[in-house]
Structure formats: C-alpha cells, structure tokens
Motif scaffolding. Structure first.
Motif, PDB file in Angstrom:
ATOM      1  N   GLY A 234       0.904  -1.413   0.010  1.00 43.94           N
ATOM      2  CA  GLY A 234      -0.300  -0.345  -0.271  1.00 43.94           C
ATOM      3  C   GLY A 234       1.373   1.087   0.104  1.00 43.94           C
ATOM      4  O   GLY A 234       0.567   2.512  -0.545  1.00 43.94           O
ATOM      5  N   GLY A 235       2.055   1.216   0.172  1.00 45.17           N
ATOM      6  CA  GLY A 235       2.610   2.766   0.126  1.00 45.17           C
ATOM      7  C   GLY A 235       4.341   1.767   0.666  1.00 45.17           C
ATOM      8  O   GLY A 235       4.837   0.536   1.128  1.00 45.17           O
TER       9      GLY A 235
ATOM     10  N   TRP B 107      -7.665  -0.434  10.290  1.00 54.47           N
ATOM     11  CA  TRP B 107      -5.927  -0.345   9.567  1.00 54.47           C
ATOM     12  C   TRP B 107      -6.587  -1.222   8.272  1.00 54.47           C
ATOM     13  O   TRP B 107      -6.480  -2.469   8.087  1.00 54.47           O
ATOM     14  CB  TRP B 107      -5.341  -1.189  10.686  1.00 54.47           C
ATOM     15  CG  TRP B 107      -3.896  -1.410   9.924  1.00 54.47           C
ATOM     16  CD1 TRP B 107      -2.932  -0.218   9.311  1.00 54.47           C
ATOM     17  CD2 TRP B 107      -3.310  -2.404   9.471  1.00 54.47           C
ATOM     18  NE1 TRP B 107      -1.926  -0.571   8.709  1.00 54.47           N
ATOM     19  CE2 TRP B 107      -1.818  -2.019   8.787  1.00 54.47           C
ATOM     20  CE3 TRP B 107      -3.092  -3.290   9.636  1.00 54.47           C
ATOM     21  CZ2 TRP B 107      -0.977  -2.693   8.507  1.00 54.47           C
ATOM     22  CZ3 TRP B 107      -2.231  -4.099   9.032  1.00 54.47           C
ATOM     23  CH2 TRP B 107      -1.570  -4.587   8.778  1.00 54.47           C
ATOM     24  N   CYS B 108      -5.756  -0.352   7.513  1.00 52.81           N
ATOM     25  CA  CYS B 108      -6.001  -1.730   6.094  1.00 52.81           C
ATOM     26  C   CYS B 108      -4.708  -2.634   6.582  1.00 52.81           C
ATOM     27  O   CYS B 108      -3.625  -2.554   6.279  1.00 52.81           O
ATOM     28  CB  CYS B 108      -5.936  -0.937   5.119  1.00 52.81           C
ATOM     29  SG  CYS B 108      -5.822  -1.049   3.593  1.00 52.81           S
TER      30      CYS B 108
ATOM     31  N   GLY C 249      -3.984  -3.303   1.545  1.00 52.05           N
ATOM     32  CA  GLY C 249      -2.938  -2.617   0.761  1.00 52.05           C
ATOM     33  C   GLY C 249      -4.066  -1.494   0.401  1.00 52.05           C
ATOM     34  O   GLY C 249      -3.654  -0.978  -1.159  1.00 52.05           O
TER      35      GLY C 249
ATOM     36  N   SER D 156      -6.283   0.389   0.194  1.00 53.91           N
ATOM     37  CA  SER D 156      -7.595   1.624   0.509  1.00 53.91           C
ATOM     38  C   SER D 156      -5.968   3.043  -0.240  1.00 53.91           C
ATOM     39  O   SER D 156      -4.939   2.952   0.089  1.00 53.91           O
ATOM     40  CB  SER D 156      -7.031   1.747   2.038  1.00 53.91           C
ATOM     41  OG  SER D 156      -7.467   2.988   2.025  1.00 53.91           O
ATOM     42  N   GLU D 157      -6.865   3.460  -0.542  1.00 55.71           N
ATOM     43  CA  GLU D 157      -6.066   4.798  -1.434  1.00 55.71           C
ATOM     44  C   GLU D 157      -6.069   6.009   0.017  1.00 55.71           C
ATOM     45  O   GLU D 157      -5.843   7.130  -0.024  1.00 55.71           O
ATOM     46  CB  GLU D 157      -7.164   5.570  -2.379  1.00 55.71           C
ATOM     47  CG  GLU D 157      -7.663   4.984  -3.590  1.00 55.71           C
ATOM     48  CD  GLU D 157      -6.266   4.968  -4.184  1.00 55.71           C
ATOM     49  OE1 GLU D 157      -6.029   6.264  -4.456  1.00 55.71           O
ATOM     50  OE2 GLU D 157      -5.545   4.161  -4.813  1.00 55.71           O
TER      51      GLU D 157
ATOM     52  N   GLN E 229      -4.078   5.440   3.197  1.00 53.40           N
ATOM     53  CA  GLN E 229      -3.317   4.281   4.083  1.00 53.40           C
ATOM     54  C   GLN E 229      -2.960   5.098   4.278  1.00 53.40           C
ATOM     55  O   GLN E 229      -2.360   6.623   4.999  1.00 53.40           O
ATOM     56  CB  GLN E 229      -1.799   4.326   2.778  1.00 53.40           C
ATOM     57  CG  GLN E 229      -2.454   2.793   2.127  1.00 53.40           C
ATOM     58  CD  GLN E 229      -3.026   2.024   2.672  1.00 53.40           C
ATOM     59  OE1 GLN E 229      -2.244   1.699   3.601  1.00 53.40           O
ATOM     60  NE2 GLN E 229      -3.306   1.056   2.332  1.00 53.40           N
ATOM     61  N   PRO E 230      -2.586   5.076   6.079  1.00 50.79           N
ATOM     62  CA  PRO E 230      -2.676   3.400   6.252  1.00 50.79           C
ATOM     63  C   PRO E 230      -4.272   2.450   6.510  1.00 50.79           C
ATOM     64  O   PRO E 230      -4.477   1.898   7.329  1.00 50.79           O
ATOM     65  CB  PRO E 230      -2.346   3.323   7.633  1.00 50.79           C
ATOM     66  CG  PRO E 230      -2.446   4.368   8.452  1.00 50.79           C
ATOM     67  CD  PRO E 230      -2.135   5.432   7.521  1.00 50.79           C
TER      68      PRO E 230
ATOM     69  N   CYS F   7      -8.347   2.022   6.425  1.00 47.80           N
ATOM     70  CA  CYS F   7      -9.743   1.967   5.349  1.00 47.80           C
ATOM     71  C   CYS F   7     -10.164   2.323   4.448  1.00 47.80           C
ATOM     72  O   CYS F   7     -11.244   3.196   5.674  1.00 47.80           O
ATOM     73  CB  CYS F   7      -9.758   0.545   6.125  1.00 47.80           C
ATOM     74  SG  CYS F   7     -11.525  -0.517   5.488  1.00 47.80           S
TER      75      CYS F   7
ATOM     76  N   THR G  39       2.325   0.436   5.969  1.00 51.43           N
ATOM     77  CA  THR G  39       1.749   0.747   4.212  1.00 51.43           C
ATOM     78  C   THR G  39       1.890  -0.417   3.860  1.00 51.43           C
ATOM     79  O   THR G  39       1.187  -0.468   3.700  1.00 51.43           O
ATOM     80  CB  THR G  39       1.958   1.837   3.952  1.00 51.43           C
ATOM     81  OG1 THR G  39       3.478   2.702   3.672  1.00 51.43           O
ATOM     82  CG2 THR G  39       1.445   3.224   4.747  1.00 51.43           C
TER      83      THR G  39
ATOM     84  N   LYS H  96       2.780  -3.462   4.275  1.00 49.14           N
ATOM     85  CA  LYS H  96       1.290  -4.598   4.539  1.00 49.14           C
ATOM     86  C   LYS H  96       2.452  -5.599   5.070  1.00 49.14           C
ATOM     87  O   LYS H  96       1.821  -7.030   5.028  1.00 49.14           O
ATOM     88  CB  LYS H  96       0.560  -5.383   3.807  1.00 49.14           C
ATOM     89  CG  LYS H  96      -0.537  -4.060   3.366  1.00 49.14           C
ATOM     90  CD  LYS H  96      -0.825  -3.296   4.665  1.00 49.14           C
ATOM     91  CE  LYS H  96      -1.777  -1.856   3.847  1.00 49.14           C
ATOM     92  NZ  LYS H  96      -1.725  -0.491   4.965  1.00 49.14           N
TER      93      LYS H  96
END
Length: 80
Positions: free
Chosen positions: A7-8, A24-25, A28, A30-31, A33-34, A36, A63, A65
């Motif tokens: 995710g980052g 918390w996402c 990975g 989700s736009e 981040q971190p 959801c 981010t 994951k």
C-alpha cells in the motif's frame, strides 16, 4: 486466500487517541493508507484490522503490509 499488496513504501506517522478505534488497512488497496476505505470489498478476502489504542501516542503505522506487528511498522518495508 489472497496476499496483501504493497500500500506504500514508508510508514505513516499517526496521532492515536486512547479509546478511539481505527480500521487499519490490511489488504493494501485503500487510497487512505494506512486506514481502510472499504477497497477490500469485492476484491479480496483480507479484512481490515479494528484497532483501539490504550493510550494517546504518536506512532508509525505500516503501509507495506509486511509488518509482523500490525498495525505498527516494524521496519519490514526496508527489506524490499
């Protein structure tokens, strides 16, 4: 079972408040981040992690994951 996507590249510094739950996402996607944003729905079986801190604190949330201590960053992003 799906694997999370990255995710980052770096953790995000977040101010947590005691007793205030966050999602918390874990996937990975989700736009936001971190956190959801619901992007997992219909795309993966990975569910977000509901987290409620015990105290006010400023922490780095993962981010990439790959952390072994979700939602906290453990430096795993440095491995790739």
């Amino acid at each position: 079972m799906d694997n999370p996507i990255k995710g980052g590249s770096e953790p995000v510094l977040v101010e947590l408040k005691a007793g205030k739950s966050i999602w918390w996402c874990a996937c990975g996607r989700s736009e936001l981040q971190p956190f959801c944003d619901g992007s997992h729905k219909g795309t993966t079986d990975i569910m977000p992690l509901l987290f409620t801190p015990d105290k006010d604190e400023v922490v780095y949330l993962c981010t990439c994951k790959k952390t072994k201590t979700p939602p906290y960053c453990d430096g795993s992003h440095l491995e790739y």
